[in-house]
Design a protein around this motif. Structure first.
Motif, PDB file in Angstrom:
ATOM      1  N   PHE A  85       0.813  -1.220   0.000  1.00  0.00           N
ATOM      2  CA  PHE A  85       0.000   0.000   0.000  1.00  0.00           C
ATOM      3  C   PHE A  85       0.843   1.265   0.000  1.00  0.00           C
ATOM      4  N   ALA A  86       2.099   1.160   0.379  1.00  0.00           N
ATOM      5  CA  ALA A  86       2.952   2.352   0.502  1.00  0.00           C
ATOM      6  C   ALA A  86       2.968   3.216  -0.757  1.00  0.00           C
ATOM      7  N   PRO A  87       3.032   2.638  -1.981  1.00  0.00           N
ATOM      8  CA  PRO A  87       3.027   3.501  -3.176  1.00  0.00           C
ATOM      9  C   PRO A  87       1.767   4.348  -3.308  1.00  0.00           C
ATOM     10  N   VAL A  88       0.655   3.855  -2.741  1.00  0.00           N
ATOM     11  CA  VAL A  88      -0.598   4.604  -2.842  1.00  0.00           C
ATOM     12  C   VAL A  88      -0.468   5.972  -2.168  1.00  0.00           C
ATOM     13  N   ILE A  89       0.256   6.024  -1.059  1.00  0.00           N
ATOM     14  CA  ILE A  89       0.433   7.291  -0.347  1.00  0.00           C
ATOM     15  C   ILE A  89       1.126   8.303  -1.248  1.00  0.00           C
ATOM     16  N   ASP A  90       2.146   7.847  -1.957  1.00  0.00           N
ATOM     17  CA  ASP A  90       2.856   8.745  -2.875  1.00  0.00           C
ATOM     18  C   ASP A  90       1.943   9.203  -4.007  1.00  0.00           C
ATOM     19  N   PHE A  91       1.151   8.276  -4.560  1.00  0.00           N
ATOM     20  CA  PHE A  91       0.243   8.638  -5.645  1.00  0.00           C
ATOM     21  C   PHE A  91      -0.788   9.667  -5.164  1.00  0.00           C
ATOM     22  N   GLU A  92      -1.313   9.480  -3.951  1.00  0.00           N
ATOM     23  CA  GLU A  92      -2.302  10.426  -3.421  1.00  0.00           C
ATOM     24  C   GLU A  92      -1.717  11.831  -3.308  1.00  0.00           C
ATOM     25  N   ASN A  93      -0.493  11.904  -2.857  1.00  0.00           N
ATOM     26  CA  ASN A  93       0.132  13.201  -2.655  1.00  0.00           C
ATOM     27  C   ASN A  93       0.520  13.884  -3.961  1.00  0.00           C
ATOM     28  N   GLN A  94       0.680  13.108  -5.035  1.00  0.00           N
ATOM     29  CA  GLN A  94       1.033  13.675  -6.331  1.00  0.00           C
ATOM     30  C   GLN A  94      -0.186  13.985  -7.196  1.00  0.00           C
ATOM     31  N   ALA A  95      -1.270  13.289  -6.944  1.00  0.00           N
ATOM     32  CA  ALA A  95      -2.408  13.309  -7.867  1.00  0.00           C
ATOM     33  C   ALA A  95      -3.085  14.673  -7.947  1.00  0.00           C
ATOM     34  N   VAL A  96      -3.606  14.966  -9.139  1.00  0.00           N
ATOM     35  CA  VAL A  96      -4.458  16.143  -9.314  1.00  0.00           C
ATOM     36  C   VAL A  96      -5.933  15.740  -9.233  1.00  0.00           C
ATOM     37  N   ARG A  97      -6.206  14.445  -9.493  1.00  0.00           N
ATOM     38  CA  ARG A  97      -7.542  13.884  -9.335  1.00  0.00           C
ATOM     39  C   ARG A  97      -7.420  12.464  -8.795  1.00  0.00           C
ATOM     40  N   ARG A 142      -3.401  10.795   6.027  1.00  0.00           N
ATOM     41  CA  ARG A 142      -3.668  10.820   4.590  1.00  0.00           C
ATOM     42  C   ARG A 142      -4.622  11.958   4.230  1.00  0.00           C
ATOM     43  N   GLN A 143      -5.526  12.269   5.136  1.00  0.00           N
ATOM     44  CA  GLN A 143      -6.568  13.250   4.844  1.00  0.00           C
ATOM     45  C   GLN A 143      -6.049  14.682   4.799  1.00  0.00           C
ATOM     46  N   ARG A 144      -4.814  14.894   5.218  1.00  0.00           N
ATOM     47  CA  ARG A 144      -4.255  16.243   5.216  1.00  0.00           C
ATOM     48  C   ARG A 144      -4.044  16.779   3.805  1.00  0.00           C
ATOM     49  N   LEU A 145      -4.105  15.916   2.823  1.00  0.00           N
ATOM     50  CA  LEU A 145      -3.955  16.420   1.448  1.00  0.00           C
ATOM     51  C   LEU A 145      -5.090  17.363   1.082  1.00  0.00           C
ATOM     52  N   PHE A 146      -6.240  17.242   1.781  1.00  0.00           N
ATOM     53  CA  PHE A 146      -7.350  18.152   1.512  1.00  0.00           C
ATOM     54  C   PHE A 146      -7.116  19.542   2.100  1.00  0.00           C
ATOM     55  N   ASP A 150      -3.624  23.494  -2.929  1.00  0.00           N
ATOM     56  CA  ASP A 150      -4.048  22.922  -4.211  1.00  0.00           C
ATOM     57  C   ASP A 150      -4.454  21.467  -4.029  1.00  0.00           C
ATOM     58  N   PRO A 151      -5.527  21.209  -3.285  1.00  0.00           N
ATOM     59  CA  PRO A 151      -5.923  19.819  -3.045  1.00  0.00           C
ATOM     60  C   PRO A 151      -6.366  19.147  -4.331  1.00  0.00           C
ATOM     61  N   PRO A 152      -6.225  17.841  -4.401  1.00  0.00           N
ATOM     62  CA  PRO A 152      -6.707  17.133  -5.584  1.00  0.00           C
ATOM     63  C   PRO A 152      -8.232  17.081  -5.587  1.00  0.00           C
ATOM     64  N   MET A 153      -8.810  16.919  -6.759  1.00  0.00           N
ATOM     65  CA  MET A 153     -10.238  16.621  -6.821  1.00  0.00           C
ATOM     66  C   MET A 153     -10.411  15.153  -6.426  1.00  0.00           C
ATOM     67  N   SER A 186     -17.725  20.113   0.150  1.00  0.00           N
ATOM     68  CA  SER A 186     -16.507  20.713  -0.379  1.00  0.00           C
ATOM     69  C   SER A 186     -16.541  20.750  -1.899  1.00  0.00           C
ATOM     70  N   PRO A 187     -16.082  21.830  -2.510  1.00  0.00           N
ATOM     71  CA  PRO A 187     -16.038  21.901  -3.974  1.00  0.00           C
ATOM     72  C   PRO A 187     -15.002  20.951  -4.572  1.00  0.00           C
ATOM     73  N   ASP A 188     -14.106  20.428  -3.728  1.00  0.00           N
ATOM     74  CA  ASP A 188     -13.060  19.524  -4.217  1.00  0.00           C
ATOM     75  C   ASP A 188     -13.433  18.058  -4.085  1.00  0.00           C
ATOM     76  N   ILE A 189     -14.605  17.780  -3.502  1.00  0.00           N
ATOM     77  CA  ILE A 189     -14.985  16.394  -3.223  1.00  0.00           C
ATOM     78  C   ILE A 189     -16.360  16.099  -3.811  1.00  0.00           C
ATOM     79  N   VAL A 190     -16.434  15.005  -4.553  1.00  0.00           N
ATOM     80  CA  VAL A 190     -17.703  14.524  -5.105  1.00  0.00           C
ATOM     81  C   VAL A 190     -17.984  13.152  -4.497  1.00  0.00           C
ATOM     82  N   ILE A 191     -19.156  12.989  -3.900  1.00  0.00           N
ATOM     83  CA  ILE A 191     -19.528  11.724  -3.270  1.00  0.00           C
ATOM     84  C   ILE A 191     -20.818  11.218  -3.885  1.00  0.00           C
TER      85      ILE A 191
END
Length: 271
Positions: A85-97, A142-146, A150-153, A186-191
């Motif tokens: 799962f460790a790579p997922v953390i990196d992807f989350e922090n890099q992602a724009v969406r 992990r949630q601090r990326l929000f 410039d948080p990801p969508m 949030s305008p950055d989150i769609v549920i």
């Protein structure tokens, strides 16, 4: 607890003690400077407690050591995750969406601390308290990326069954639903919620995440019990994105999803 698992915690503890002694401070004096308890400082120095990111930032400020303990905290958090799962953390922090489908539990990016603790404990009822604290802290971090400028969508689809399953009991689940409902504003989150009435959707294989990365191709992550798989092949990621779009098409629109979430929340409140 193995040496491998505690190495980052031991390093953090040793550095905290060394920096404190270099300043000539007692544990109580450090605790006063950062407005935390003496017992917490003592617990972290003896590897009995897990440092939070907020604690680490305050320690950096007290020692005038920018990002020193914040970086060490990152290593502690990384140790809390299984290798797959460790790579997922990196992807989350890099992602724009970030695109996600979840049919087992509330997505980690939306979990409350009590819900996370209940899920982790249920999965591993014999887990040591320190390991449990560390895993919960890492999940919430992990949630601090929000909180970034410039948080990801973040677009997630959650199965209705996830929302009706009382993880941790009614009060914990009610708090969890409140958090999801608040996040949906949030305008950055769609549920979206996939209702029980939906059928023949392609999400039965399990949860998935797709990360749109800047200046490179998207990557995907799929998880099963005890493992996970990263896919970077454009064709495979495109196929998964098609499946995720079909799940979205079968799900309730965001506004109707919020209505269902509030209905489920009110039912829990009346239990």
């Amino acid at each position: 607890m193995s040496a491998v698992k505690t190495s980052a915690l031991e390093t953090y503890a040793a550095q905290l003690k060394a920096w404190r002694k270099k300043r000539g401070w007692s544990q109580e004096e450090l605790a006063d400077k950062i407005a935390y308890s003496n017992s917490l400082v003592s617990g972290i120095e003896t590897v009995a407690r897990t440092p939070s990111l907020d604690f680490s930032k305050l320690v950096d400020g007290a020692f005038d050591a920018p990002e020193t303990f914040e970086s060490l905290h990152g290593l502690v958090s990384r140790e809390a995750w299984p290798g797959y799962f460790a790579p997922v953390i990196d992807f989350e922090n890099q992602a724009v969406r970030i695109h996600e489908w979840e049919l087992r539990v509330v997505p980690g990016l939306l979990q409350t601390g009590d819900y996370a603790r209940s899920v982790i404990s249920a999965h591993n009822p014999r887990i040591a308290q320190l390991d449990l604290d560390r895993k919960v802290s890492a999940r919430l971090d992990r949630q601090r990326l929000f909180d970034r400028d410039d948080p990801p969508m973040y677009w997630t689809v959650i199965s209705e069954g996830v929302l009706r399953q009382l993880i941790g009991g009614p009060s914990i689940m009610a708090e969890q639903l409140d958090k999801i409902i608040e996040a949906g504003q949030s305008p950055d989150i769609v549920i979206q919620v996939l209702p029980f009435t939906a059928y023949d959707h392609p999400g039965t294989d399990g949860p998935m995440m797709i990360f749109d990365l800047p200046d490179t191709t998207s990557v995907s992550y799929m998880e099963c019990n005890g493992g996970g798989m990263i896919t970077e092949t454009p064709e495979a990621v495109a196929d998964l994105m098609t499946n995720l779009n079909l799940i979205r098409a079968a799900a309730l629109p965001p506004r109707e999803s919020m209505t269902l979430l509030r209905q489920i929340r009110s039912e829990i409140a009346h239990d």
